[in-house]
Design an enzyme around this catalytic site. Structure first.
Site, PDB file in Angstrom:
ATOM      1  CB  THR A  13      -0.924  -0.020   1.243  1.00  0.00           C
ATOM      2  OG1 THR A  13      -1.788  -1.147   1.125  1.00  0.00           O
ATOM      3  CG2 THR A  13      -1.776   1.231   1.353  1.00  0.00           C
ATOM      4  CB  SER A  56       2.793  -7.807   1.300  1.00  0.00           C
ATOM      5  OG  SER A  56       1.694  -7.780   2.158  1.00  0.00           O
ATOM      6  CB  THR A  89       0.835  -3.809   6.395  1.00  0.00           C
ATOM      7  OG1 THR A  89      -0.455  -3.786   5.792  1.00  0.00           O
ATOM      8  CG2 THR A  89       1.449  -2.429   6.367  1.00  0.00           C
ATOM      9  CG  ASP A  90      -2.229  -7.683   3.613  1.00  0.00           C
ATOM     10  OD1 ASP A  90      -2.563  -6.856   4.474  1.00  0.00           O
ATOM     11  OD2 ASP A  90      -2.854  -7.854   2.545  1.00  0.00           O
TER      12      ASP A  90
HETATM   13  N1  ASP Z   1      -2.798  -5.473   1.070  1.00  0.00           N
HETATM   14  C1  ASP Z   1      -1.682  -4.579   1.249  1.00  0.00           C
HETATM   15  C2  ASP Z   1      -0.373  -5.323   1.098  1.00  0.00           C
HETATM   16  O1  ASP Z   1       0.048  -5.977   2.003  1.00  0.00           O
HETATM   17  C3  ASP Z   1      -1.763  -3.954   2.587  1.00  0.00           C
HETATM   18  C4  ASP Z   1      -0.675  -2.976   2.906  1.00  0.00           C
HETATM   19  O2  ASP Z   1       0.326  -2.844   2.269  1.00  0.00           O
HETATM   20  O3  ASP Z   1      -0.874  -2.274   3.894  1.00  0.00           O
HETATM   21  O4  ASP Z   1       0.233  -5.230   0.092  1.00  0.00           O
END
Ligand code: ASP
Length: 323
Positions: A13, A56, A89-90
């Protein structure tokens, strides 16, 4: 003199934006963070690399290994004071733990991400990136392994986990808390890791499955894991490390085939151990040869087993690796 920081982007993200047409958060062809280079240069001398541009959930252990190789290669050729990695973050905690286990630099490796993409109100990406660069430039961050910096907190890779689907304070270290804080003026560490581990992994060739245990579960899914040819299994068990009795024969079958089974807890505080002696209790499972960890969550235990399977052939070596 400015500190030298290696900045590696992997996607997530933090590198995305909200599409005006659909309202969905989508990856950019040009990473919006690369437009911020001038601002970041005020903090440190930055060498920027775009390793991947992946959400991710698309990250695999093979990408993690590649990332480890990029870091090794860069640090072998230039004297960087620290490394910063941007990541979705995932699965950030998985990559953080993988790198923590497979690198051994004194220079800090700091991972960060964002919960709001680059053009959203209250976007936290650039803010977190600045904080991560400040931490990676700080002398006190040296020798602490891989750190995760988000929302003004510094977490250790081994303990940190994503706890909220959307909050900017999503990263927490249950049981232990952060090891430091980022303030407007300073980087403040109040704890330090007491041990560091290093595994010199060269390739990942095995397959490890993970199942969450639930009330009334039987052995069908464990049997399916065996029949599908997996090399190992992580079970997110109940409480202090227990499973329903109907699961026990399948676990036994797996161990008899010399396929390691690791048990962690569904609880996000505490450590699963062989405490209970009833059918399906942790003591029975331990006596049977099920491996326990010292409080790793399921996804991290899975990576540990994946790495362990590549390094250790003997059950005794594997059980030492998990003690
Ligand atoms: N779905 C996103 C990812 O992990 C969430 C994020 O980056 O916060 O790529």
């Amino acid at each position: 003199m400015k500190k030298k920081i290696l900045l590696i982007h992997t996607g997530g993200t933090i590198s995305m934006h909200v599409s005006e047409d659909t309202g969905a958060v989508v990856p950019d062809t040009i990473n919006p963070l690369t437009k911020e280079h001038e601002k970041l240069e005020r903090l440190a001398a930055i060498t920027e690399i775009e390793a991947f541009n992946l959400p991710s959930p698309h990250m695999t252990p093979e990408h993690m290994l590649k990332l480890r190789d990029i870091i090794n290669d860069q640090l072998a050729h230039a004297a960087f004071d620290g490394v910063v990695i941007t990541h979705g973050t995932d699965t950030l905690e998985e990559t953080a733990y993988f790198l923590d286990l497979t690198t051994k630099f004194e220079a800090p490796i700091v991972m960060t991400g964002a919960m709001r993409s680059s053009n959203e109100l209250g976007a936290d990406g650039l803010y977190n990136l600045v904080a991560a660069i400040r931490v990676a430039s700080d002398e006190d961050a040296r020798g602490k392994g891989v750190l995760v910096v988000m929302n003004d907190e510094i977490h250790q890779a081994v303990n940190v986990t994503k706890t909220s689907t959307s909050s900017v304070s999503t990263f927490q270290s249950p049981q232990y808390g952060p090891i430091g804080l980022v303030t407007k003026m300073t980087i403040h560490f109040h704890h330090a890791p007491i041990t560091r581990e290093f595994v010199d992994v060269q390739s990942l060739t095995k397959r490890v499955a993970m199942l969450k245990v639930y009330a009334g579960m039987d052995g069908d899914l464990v049997d399916a894991v065996i029949d599908a040819g997996y090399d190992g299994l992580v079970l997110e068990g109940l409480g202090q490390g227990n499973v329903p009795p109907a699961l026990v024969p399948s676990i036994q079958r797996m161990i008899q085939k010399r396929l390691p089974v690791v048990l962690v807890s569904r609880c996000f505080n505490g450590i699963a151990q062989g405490v209970y002696g009833y059918d399906g209790g942790g003591k029975q499972l331990e006596d049977m040869g099920v491996l326990f960890t010292t409080g790793l969550n399921g996804p991290k235990a899975r990576l540990r087993l994946l790495i362990g399977l590549n390094q250790y052939q003997q059950p005794l070596e594997m059980s030492r690796f998990f003690q």
